[in-house]
Design an enzyme around this catalytic site. Structure first.
Site, short mmCIF file in Angstrom:
data_model
loop_
_atom_site.label_atom_id
_atom_site.label_comp_id
_atom_site.label_asym_id
_atom_site.label_seq_id
_atom_site.Cartn_x
_atom_site.Cartn_y
_atom_site.Cartn_z
N CYS A 133 -4.24 11.23 -45.99
CA CYS A 133 -4.99 12.24 -45.23
C CYS A 133 -6.34 12.58 -45.85
O CYS A 133 -7.11 13.34 -45.27
CB CYS A 133 -4.15 13.51 -45.09
SG CYS A 133 -2.47 13.18 -44.54
N HIS A 170 -8.19 22.20 -45.97
CA HIS A 170 -7.32 21.13 -45.48
C HIS A 170 -6.17 21.73 -44.66
O HIS A 170 -5.85 21.23 -43.58
CB HIS A 170 -6.79 20.32 -46.66
CG HIS A 170 -5.98 19.13 -46.26
ND1 HIS A 170 -6.54 18.04 -45.61
CD2 HIS A 170 -4.66 18.85 -46.39
CE1 HIS A 170 -5.59 17.14 -45.37
NE2 HIS A 170 -4.44 17.60 -45.84
N HIS A 229 -3.76 17.27 -36.77
CA HIS A 229 -3.98 16.49 -37.99
C HIS A 229 -4.20 15.03 -37.61
O HIS A 229 -3.28 14.37 -37.14
CB HIS A 229 -2.76 16.64 -38.89
CG HIS A 229 -2.99 16.18 -40.30
ND1 HIS A 229 -4.06 15.40 -40.68
CD2 HIS A 229 -2.26 16.39 -41.44
CE1 HIS A 229 -3.98 15.15 -41.97
NE2 HIS A 229 -2.90 15.74 -42.45
#
EC number: 2.3.1.294
Length: 417
Positions: free
Chosen positions: A170, A311, A346
Site C-alpha cells: 500500500c 494513511h 483503499h
C-alpha cells in the site's frame, strides 16, 4: 555516524501536472470538489463474483470509467489492464502539464503497484486448462509483468533517465514519488512521471483480506459509512479503485518552460518497521522516523507542518499506530489531519499517489476536506482530525503518509507554492 543531510543541499522540485481517476470521478479536480462536498465513492458491489462466492464483503468503490475506448485496437491487444490505465493517465497528465517539450535523456518514469496484474495470471491458467497452451498469448509476459505499467509510459514518452516500479504493497504509489524525487535531487533527471496504479476489485483479494478478519469492514448495509478512520468503532478498510500520476521537475526546469506550478515537493523518506508481515509496529517508531526525515530533508522543523494527509485505513491497529507515529514526529504540534480513505476507499498500490495529489490540492486551495464517518474520535488517538465540514486555513507545509504490509513506511513533505 554520517551527518544527516537536510534540504539546504537540494535543488527545488515542484509539481507541475496531475492526473487521477477514482471511485468518485475520472479526474482530479472533480474528485477534489466532491470530497469537499462530503461525497463518498463507496457503493454496493454488483459484480457476479460477490454472489458466486458468497463473499462477506459486498461493498467497494469501482472506477467510473473503462479505458478500452480511449485506446487503439493494437494497444488493447498489447496491453494489460494496468498498462491501459497508466497509458491513459499519462496522456492526461502530459496535457495537464502543458504538453511540455523535454529532453528525454533527462526524463524518468516511476510508477508503483501493489497487487499488480496477479489476477490476470489466474485467469490465464483457467484458459490454459480449458484450451491448452494455445490459449496463452505470446504477449502474456509483457501484458502482465509488474513493471509493465511504468514501461508502457516510459516507451511512449521515450524516457531515458530510468524507469522504476516500486512494489511495496500500500506504500507503492508514494514510494514511486519518493524515488522520483530522490533521482531528481541527485541530478539523475530533470523531470519525472511518477505515481501509482492498481488493478480492479476482484474476488480473490477480497477473500484473502476478509479471511484475515481484522482488516476489512463488513458493514455492507451502509457502504458510504463503512470506512471510519480514527473513529472509536472503526472495523476495517474498504477497497476503492484508483490510479494517479504526477509530473514533478526541478523548479528551474519548470520555470524555463513556463509551467503552471501547483506545489513544492520538498522531501521524502522511506523506512521499514522490521516488525511483522502484515501488522504495523504499534509504537509507530519507524513510521514516525519517516515523517521526521521527510521534514529534515525538506529543511523544515516539526512545528512547520500544518497538515497531514493520513494513511488511516480504518483498521484498529493501523490507525492507532499512525496516530503515535505522527505524535512521535511532530511532538506538541497539532496539524490538521485528513483521512481520505473514508470517502475514496483503499486503492492499495495507487493510494499513495492519489493522496499525494489531494495533499497538493489542499495546499493550492488552502482548504482540507472533512474525514467522513468520524463520530467518536478514538480516545487513544490524540490528533486534530478534520471532520464535519471543510476547514479553510493557512496551510504552508504538509506531510503525506503511506504505509504498507511488509512494514513499508513512506512520508513525503509538500509545500505551498
Amino acid at each position: 555516524m554520517t551527518e544527516l543531510v537536510t534540504g539546504k543541499a537540494f535543488p527545488y522540485v515542484v509539481v507541475t501536472g496531475i492526473a487521477m481517476t477514482t471511485a468518485l470521478a475520472t479526474d482530479a479536480e472533480t474528485t477534489w470538489k466532491l470530497l469537499l462536498d462530503r461525497q463518498s465513492g463507496i457503493r454496493t458491489l454488483d459484480d457476479p463474483f460477490v454472489e458466486e462466492f458468497d463473499l462477506p464483503v459486498r461493498i467497494g468503490g469501482h472506477l467510473l470509467e473503462e479505458f478500452d475506448h480511449q485506446l487503439t485496437r493494437i494497444e488493447l491487444r498489447r496491453m494489460g489492464y494496468l498498462q491501459r490505465m497508466s497509458t491513459v493517465l499519462s496522456r492526461r497528465l502530459w496535457e495537464n502539464a502543458g504538453s511540455p517539450e523535454v529532453d528525454t535523456n533527462r526524463l524518468m518514469v516511476s510508477i508503483g503497484t501493489g497487487l499488480g496484474s496477479a489476477e490476470e495470471l489466474v485467469f490465464s491458467y483457467d484458459d490454459m486448462r480449458a484450451r491448452g497452451m494455445k490459449a496463452v498469448s505470446p504477449l502474456t509476459v509483457q501484458k502482465y509483468m509488474p513493471n509493465g505499467a511504468a514501461a508502457a509510459v516510459g516507451l511512449e514518452r521515450h524516457a531515458k533517465a530510468g524507469v522504476m516500479t516500486p512494489v511495496s504493497a500500500c506504500a507503492s504509489g508514494a514510494e514511486a514519488i519518493a524515488r522520483a524525487w530522490q533521482q531528481i535531487v541527485l541530478g539523475e533527471a530533470d523531470a519525472a512521471i511518477c505515481g501509482g496504479v492498481e488493478t480492479r476489485i476482484e474476488a480473490v483479494p477480497i477473500a484473502g483480506f476478509a479471511q484475515m478478519r481484522i482488516v476489512m469492514s463488513t458493514n455492507n448495509d451502509d457502504p458510504a459509512g463503512a470506512c471510519r478512520p480514527f473513529d472509536r468503532d472503526r472495523d476495517g478498510f474498504v477497497f476503492g479503485e484508483g490510479g494517479a500520476l504526477l509530473l514533478i521537475e526541478t523548479e528551474e526546469h519548470a520555470k524555463a518552460r513556463g509551467a503552471n506550478i501547483l506545489a513544492r515537493i520538498m522531501g521524502a523518506s522511506i523506512t521499514s518497521d522490521g516488525f511483522h508481515m502484515v501488522a504495523p509496529d504499534p509504537n509507530g517508531e519507524r513510521a514516525g522516523h519517516a515523517i521526521t526525515r521527510a521534514i529534515q530533508l525538506a529543511g523544515l522543523a516539526p512545528g512547520d507542518i500544518d497538515h497531514v494527509n493520513a494513511h488511516a485505513t480504518g483498521t484498529q491497529v493501523g490507525d492507532l499506530a499512525e496516530g503515535r507515529a505522527i505524535n512521535n514526529a511532530l511532538g506538541g504540534n497539532r496539524p490538521a489531519v485528513y483521512a481520505p480513505k473514508s470517502a475514496l476507499g483503499h486503492s492499495v498500490g495507487a493510494v499513495g499517489a492519489v493522496e499525494s495529489i489531494l495533499t497538493v490540492l489542499a495546499l493550492r486551495d488552502q482548504v482540507i476536506p472533512p474525514t467522513l464517518n468520524l463520530v467518536n474520535l478514538d480516545p487513544e488517538i490524540d490528533l486534530d482530525v478534520v471532520a464535519g465540514e471543510p476547514r479553510p486555513g493557512n496551510y504552508r507545509y504538509a506531510i503525506n503518509n503511506s504505509f504498507g504490509f511488509g512494514g513499508h513506511n513512506v512520508a513525503i513533505a509538500f509545500g505551498r507554492y
